[in-house]
Write a protein that holds these residues in place. Sequence first.
Motif, short mmCIF file in Angstrom:
data_model
loop_
_atom_site.label_atom_id
_atom_site.label_comp_id
_atom_site.label_asym_id
_atom_site.label_seq_id
_atom_site.Cartn_x
_atom_site.Cartn_y
_atom_site.Cartn_z
N TYR A 194 -49.71 12.09 -26.25
CA TYR A 194 -48.17 12.36 -26.21
C TYR A 194 -47.74 12.07 -24.60
O TYR A 194 -47.06 12.88 -24.26
CB TYR A 194 -47.81 13.38 -26.81
N ASP A 242 -43.10 12.28 -27.00
CA ASP A 242 -42.71 11.87 -28.28
C ASP A 242 -43.76 12.31 -29.14
O ASP A 242 -44.64 11.67 -29.58
CB ASP A 242 -42.41 10.56 -28.07
N ILE A 243 -43.57 13.52 -29.70
CA ILE A 243 -44.53 14.06 -30.61
C ILE A 243 -44.39 13.54 -32.02
O ILE A 243 -43.33 13.68 -32.68
CB ILE A 243 -44.44 15.68 -30.72
#
Length: 211
Positions: free
Chosen positions: A48, A52-53
């Motif tokens: 990531y 933006d997990i």
Amino acid sequence: MDEFANRRQGIYVLAAHPNWRESRANRQLFDEARGLAGVQVQDLYGRYPDYDIDVAAEQANVDAARLLVLLHPIQWYSMPALMKLWLDEVLRYGWAYGRSGTALHGKDLWLVASTGGPEASYHPQGYNRYFFDAFLPPYEQTAHLCGMRFLPPLLLHAAHRASEAEVQAHVEVFRERLQSYPDWPELEELDACPITDVPATDRPEPDPGED
């Protein structure tokens, strides 16, 4: 046999290091874990880079494991920023904690961390002013709120100055612990965590703009 006995015995290693090229100990631990059967390893900064997990994917990874390992260097007496974001976004109310948030209940949480300062610096007379245990309550309480057992941490102090023999001994302990889990003698002395009720009234109302 309790309700959690049939859960998978897998291990999920959540590794966070902002610059693996500068790592001596954590990089070797990371590589060692990737070669072990039954162990899934996630390189947070590699997976990531834009922060933006993928929450659904991460929750599935944790759900499939019995042991969650937090592997990282200690930075400003805490964890790297991306791991903190992972906790914020993945361990959500109603999933990880709260009356209906029982996804992690019965699992174990293990901190494997390194420090730049020697163990003697974590002392009332040292420049860090406190024993290292003073910085563990956020980890312990996170585990407790989610109904997880917080296992005794594995630490390597003064990682930058440790000899190669010391690093290798540390890696060997890490490998042995992963391979022998959950058959650790000390686990028999640890009580399971109860489910902690967090009333919905203590949670903020959801943003109408959120999914």
